[in-house]
Enzyme design. Structure first.
Site, PDB file in Angstrom:
ATOM      1  N   ARG A 119       0.860  -1.183   0.000  1.00 43.10           N
ATOM      2  CA  ARG A 119       0.000   0.000   0.000  1.00 43.10           C
ATOM      3  C   ARG A 119       0.897   1.235   0.000  1.00 43.10           C
ATOM      4  O   ARG A 119       1.207   1.798   1.046  1.00 43.10           O
ATOM      5  CB  ARG A 119      -0.925  -0.014   1.223  1.00 43.10           C
TER       6      ARG A 119
ATOM      7  N   SER B  73     -12.982  -2.753   1.090  1.00 38.50           N
ATOM      8  CA  SER B  73     -13.163  -2.096   2.392  1.00 38.50           C
ATOM      9  C   SER B  73     -14.626  -1.746   2.602  1.00 38.50           C
ATOM     10  O   SER B  73     -15.268  -1.187   1.703  1.00 38.50           O
ATOM     11  CB  SER B  73     -12.353  -0.797   2.467  1.00 38.50           C
TER      12      SER B  73
ATOM     13  N   LYS C 112      -3.683   6.262   8.926  1.00 41.22           N
ATOM     14  CA  LYS C 112      -4.385   6.755   7.735  1.00 41.22           C
ATOM     15  C   LYS C 112      -5.010   8.094   8.067  1.00 41.22           C
ATOM     16  O   LYS C 112      -5.912   8.181   8.898  1.00 41.22           O
ATOM     17  CB  LYS C 112      -5.452   5.737   7.314  1.00 41.22           C
TER      18      LYS C 112
END
Ligand code: TZP
Ligand code: MG
Length: 207
Positions: free
Chosen positions: A42, A113, A142
């Site tokens: 990611r 998600s 995040k």
């Protein structure tokens, strides 16, 4: 859809270079030695690589996972999914629609998600291999994360979809991981619980 082995969700390590204070390849290797069950690349957010640098890091991490037979999942990046010949793709609510991802990758596994009931109801759950539920706890990793939803969100998905593979994400650590599993998740997805650990082997074992 190929058969999905839900045990790969058990200890699901996510990272990109922006999460690492030292060499990402070393951190990934230590996490594999510690016992992670899968890896998601990611490369995203402040300080992340792009272009050729991202591709090169992806290739390096992909090689490591292949050598150690650890599933390699890419976050979002459909082009890189092809270049790296990934095992799976993880997409969020704002990415390419799941129908389109499934059309392009009939044989790869796909994760989505899901943060709330509306997203659950509006998503083609039958087309995905697993869902990432969260953020379960509040996360510093995040920046634009939605509000923490708690383990009750996992219980709720589990009640509605008794057989769906679920991985919890967001603020999960060695202390609270067991609550996520007890709520019905197949496993825990973590970034900082591994990347920030003083001893990565021990950190993975304790999850
Ligand atoms: N999606 C929801 S929370 C999150 C992502 C990518 C960040 C998880 O990071 P951490 O450090 O495990 O809380
Ligand atoms: Mg995304």
């Amino acid at each position: 859809m190929t058969k999905f082995d839900r045990t790969i969700l058990n200890k699901y390590f996510i990272m990109g270079s922006q999460n690492c204070k030292r060499n990402p390849a070393d951190i990934l290797l230590e996490a594999i030695e510690g016992g992670i069950s899968s890896f998601q690349f990611r490369e995203k957010g402040k300080g992340s690589l792009s272009g050729e640098d991202k591709v090169n890091l992806g290739k390096q991490l992909r090689r490591i996972c292949k050598k150690h037979q650890i599933s390699f999942i890419i976050n979002d990046d459909i082009e890189l999914a092809e270049v790296l010949d990934v095992d799976g793709i993880h997409v969020g609510q704002d990415d390419l629609p799941i129908e389109e991802v499934r059309r392009r990758f009939p044989d790869k596994f796909i994760g989505l998600s899901i943060s709330n009931q509306q997203e659950l109801e509006n998503s083609s759950i039958a087309l995905v291999d697993y869902v990432g539920a969260g953020p379960i706890f509040s996360t510093k990793t995040k920046k634009n994360a939605k509000e923490a939803v708690g383990i009750k969100w996992i219980q709720s998905i589990r009640e509605q979809y008794p057989l769906l593979p679920i991985v919890g994400i967001g603020g999960i650590d060695q202390v609270n991981a067991k609550f996520v599993r007890e709520a019905g998740a197949d496993g825990v997805a973590v970034i900082s619980a591994i990347t920030e650990a003083a001893n990565i082997h021990e950190a993975v074992k304790a999850l």
